[in-house]
Motif scaffolding. Structure first.
Motif, PDB file in Angstrom:
ATOM      1  N   ASN A  23       0.821  -1.214   0.000  1.00  9.54           N
ATOM      2  CA  ASN A  23       0.000   0.000   0.000  1.00  9.54           C
ATOM      3  C   ASN A  23       0.856   1.266   0.000  1.00  9.54           C
ATOM      4  OD1 ASN A  23       0.915  -0.200   2.627  1.00  9.54           O
ATOM      5  ND2 ASN A  23      -1.067   0.293   3.584  1.00  9.54           N
ATOM      6  N   ARG A  24       2.094   1.156  -0.496  1.00 10.38           N
ATOM      7  CA  ARG A  24       2.946   2.328  -0.665  1.00 10.38           C
ATOM      8  C   ARG A  24       2.413   3.180  -1.814  1.00 10.38           C
ATOM      9  NH1 ARG A  24       9.237   1.539  -2.208  1.00 10.38           N
ATOM     10  NH2 ARG A  24       8.242   0.733  -4.098  1.00 10.38           N
TER      11      ARG A  24
ATOM     12  N   ARG B 140       0.134   2.538   8.849  1.00  5.47           N
ATOM     13  CA  ARG B 140       0.115   1.070   8.816  1.00  5.47           C
ATOM     14  C   ARG B 140       0.524   0.663   7.393  1.00  5.47           C
ATOM     15  NH1 ARG B 140      -2.732  -2.537  12.281  1.00  5.47           N
ATOM     16  NH2 ARG B 140      -2.496  -4.693  11.565  1.00  5.47           N
ATOM     17  N   PHE B 141       1.791   0.376   7.248  1.00  6.05           N
ATOM     18  CA  PHE B 141       2.360   0.015   5.955  1.00  6.05           C
ATOM     19  C   PHE B 141       2.252  -1.498   5.801  1.00  6.05           C
ATOM     20  CE2 PHE B 141       6.639  -0.574   3.616  1.00  6.05           C
ATOM     21  CZ  PHE B 141       5.999  -0.652   2.385  1.00  6.05           C
ATOM     22  N   THR B 142       1.549  -1.933   4.763  1.00 10.96           N
ATOM     23  CA  THR B 142       1.275  -3.358   4.555  1.00 10.96           C
ATOM     24  C   THR B 142       1.799  -3.789   3.200  1.00 10.96           C
ATOM     25  OG1 THR B 142      -0.733  -3.224   5.896  1.00 10.96           O
ATOM     26  CG2 THR B 142      -0.541  -5.100   4.403  1.00 10.96           C
ATOM     27  N   PHE B 143       2.479  -4.951   3.189  1.00 14.25           N
ATOM     28  CA  PHE B 143       2.926  -5.520   1.915  1.00 14.25           C
ATOM     29  C   PHE B 143       2.945  -7.043   1.995  1.00 14.25           C
ATOM     30  CE2 PHE B 143       6.647  -4.366   4.418  1.00 14.25           C
ATOM     31  CZ  PHE B 143       7.473  -5.490   4.359  1.00 14.25           C
ATOM     32  N   SER B 144       2.849  -7.675   0.832  1.00 11.43           N
ATOM     33  CA  SER B 144       2.827  -9.136   0.734  1.00 11.43           C
ATOM     34  C   SER B 144       4.110  -9.627   0.079  1.00 11.43           C
ATOM     35  CB  SER B 144       1.622  -9.600  -0.089  1.00 11.43           C
ATOM     36  OG  SER B 144       0.416  -9.197   0.528  1.00 11.43           O
ATOM     37  N   VAL B 145       4.589 -10.781   0.518  1.00 12.18           N
ATOM     38  CA  VAL B 145       5.827 -11.372   0.014  1.00 12.18           C
ATOM     39  C   VAL B 145       5.540 -12.789  -0.460  1.00 12.18           C
ATOM     40  CG1 VAL B 145       8.174 -12.098   0.600  1.00 12.18           C
ATOM     41  CG2 VAL B 145       7.238  -9.987   1.565  1.00 12.18           C
ATOM     42  N   GLU B 146       6.136 -13.157  -1.587  1.00 11.82           N
ATOM     43  CA  GLU B 146       6.032 -14.519  -2.100  1.00 11.82           C
ATOM     44  C   GLU B 146       7.424 -15.036  -2.437  1.00 11.82           C
ATOM     45  OE1 GLU B 146       3.267 -15.140  -5.251  1.00 11.82           O
ATOM     46  OE2 GLU B 146       1.644 -14.029  -4.267  1.00 11.82           O
ATOM     47  N   THR B 147       7.602 -16.350  -2.281  1.00  7.94           N
ATOM     48  CA  THR B 147       8.874 -16.985  -2.590  1.00  7.94           C
ATOM     49  C   THR B 147       8.634 -18.445  -2.928  1.00  7.94           C
ATOM     50  OG1 THR B 147      11.138 -17.337  -1.801  1.00  7.94           O
ATOM     51  CG2 THR B 147       9.362 -17.645  -0.200  1.00  7.94           C
TER      52      THR B 147
END
Length: 402
Positions: free
Chosen positions: A274-275, A284-291
């Protein structure tokens, strides 16, 4: 006449459009005082006078043979030549370099006197386009650990036992610049490398050689990838070389450079956040990570700042708190300043997870948004990347925060 008491030495020369220098290279091999030599030139389909020179020598000199056909570059040519050799000892002499008188005999004597040596190298000189000596080539005794700090081996002054060359499966054909450095490291991992004080070869420096034309664009990336592959990090020597060519872009700049050069096997990625477009983030900085399952995330790098122009009222050394959650679970509290670089361990081993960073500081922007800081970088690190990051963070070379 071949003297059977002398082991056969096979010299390989990879060649492409070096007609200006190759005659001198050939003469330096054929004029050796060692009596048992085979000389193989692997040409990549030269269009200058190289082939005419090779034809001239092959008609009258039984020790030399050559092939000329399109190949995949210098490393491929060396491996093709290796497959053609019959000798016990291999020399690799590029088509613009030369041996010094007595080089092969001295190398053979050294290997015979030290059966535990997998390869031997000596001193060398740098020469110019007119074969005039410019300087002594920097050399020093080498082993696996010393090679981490840099390459102290003069490539044309090297002679390798063929069985060792084959054991390490030749030269890495994916490399086009530091294939020699990579080869020394792979040999040194398992074997002893010998060094003698005698000068054995000349390395030619000229305007069209790889060192002059490809160091920044090909050489530095390959050296850094090679260092990470074998040692899991990068020495100060190579960090300074990177900085000299690409500038001090900080630790995160180096990470991006390594990622762009495919230095790591797999890369965790941020898939959403949400940057805002101008890099500001809400409180409230939210981010998703995938690997991938085989490449768990080890830590998160957050590079942030509160621009002074946006908050002129803040004290110079203002501090605020950031609380981190991973999939809703607490993952640490951090006190940071107006410019910061966070290295946050990640407890989750999931292939997908969500991160929240809650900041105690916030302000209202000119367009009425509630924002906390500018997030310049958000980088999830694999275990490999984290090792590099941590070791470089402790180095005195890269001084910038990010």
């Amino acid at each position: 006449m071949v003297h059977q008491s002398f082991p056969l030495v096979s010299v390989i020369t990879p060649s492409y459009n070096q007609g200006k220098y190759i005659r001198e290279t050939i003469e330096s091999v054929l004029n050796q005082d060692y009596p048992n030599i085979e000389y193989i030139v692997v040409d990549g389909g030269s269009t200058d006078d190289t082939l005419a020179i090779l034809e001239e020598y092959s008609q009258f000199e039984e020790r030399i043979r050559f092939i000329s056909e399109k190949d995949r570059g210098q490393s491929h040519a060396i491996n093709k030549g290796l497959a053609m050799t019959k000798g016990e000892i291999i020399g690799w002499l590029n088509s613009d370099d030369t041996y010094l008188p007595g080089a092969i005999q001295q190398a053979v004597n050294a290997l015979q006197g030290h059966p535990d040596w997998a390869m031997v190298y000596g001193k060398g000189y740098t020469i110019d386009e007119n074969s005039k000596k410019q300087s002594d080539y920097y050399v020093a005794p080498a082993n696996y650990q010393l090679l981490f700090d840099g390459c102290m081996i003069c490539q044309p002054a090297v002679f390798i036992r063929k069985n060792v060359f084959l054991e390490v499966e030749g030269v890495d054909e994916m490399l086009h610049f530091c294939m020699d450095y990579d080869l020394w490291i792979r040999i040194a991992k398992k074997h002893t490398i010998g060094f003698i004080q005698a000068a054995l070869a000349n390395a030619r420096a000229h305007s069209t050689c790889k060192t002059s034309t490809l160091w920044s664009t090909v050489g530095i990336p390959e050296v850094l990838r090679t260092s990470v592959k074998h040692y899991g990090t990068i020495s100060k020597t190579w960090l300074l070389a990177y900085q000299n060519q690409h500038g001090d872009k900080g630790i995160t700049g180096l990470l991006h450079f390594l990622r762009n050069q495919s230095a790591f096997d797999c890369l965790p990625m941020v898939t959403s956040m949400n940057r805002y477009d101008d890099l500001w983030v809400p409180p409230r900085f939210t981010f998703s990570v995938e690997t991938d399952a085989c490449c768990p995330v080890h830590s998160l790098i957050i590079k942030g700042k509160i621009p002074s122009a946006s908050a002129p009222h803040l004290p110079e050394h203002y501090k605020f708190r950031c609380s981190v959650q991973v999939d809703g679970q607490p993952a640490g509290n951090y006190i940071v300043g107006s410019t910061f670089l966070l290295n946050i361990p990640v407890p989750s081993k999931q292939e997908k997870f969500e991160v929240d960073i809650l900041s105690s500081f916030f302000l209202t922007s000119v367009d009425k948004r509630m924002v906390s800081f500018v997030a310049d970088e958000v980088i999830p690190l694999s275990i490999e990347e984290s090792k590099v990051f941590n070791s470089i963070s402790n180095s005195s070379v890269l001084l910038k925060i990010g």
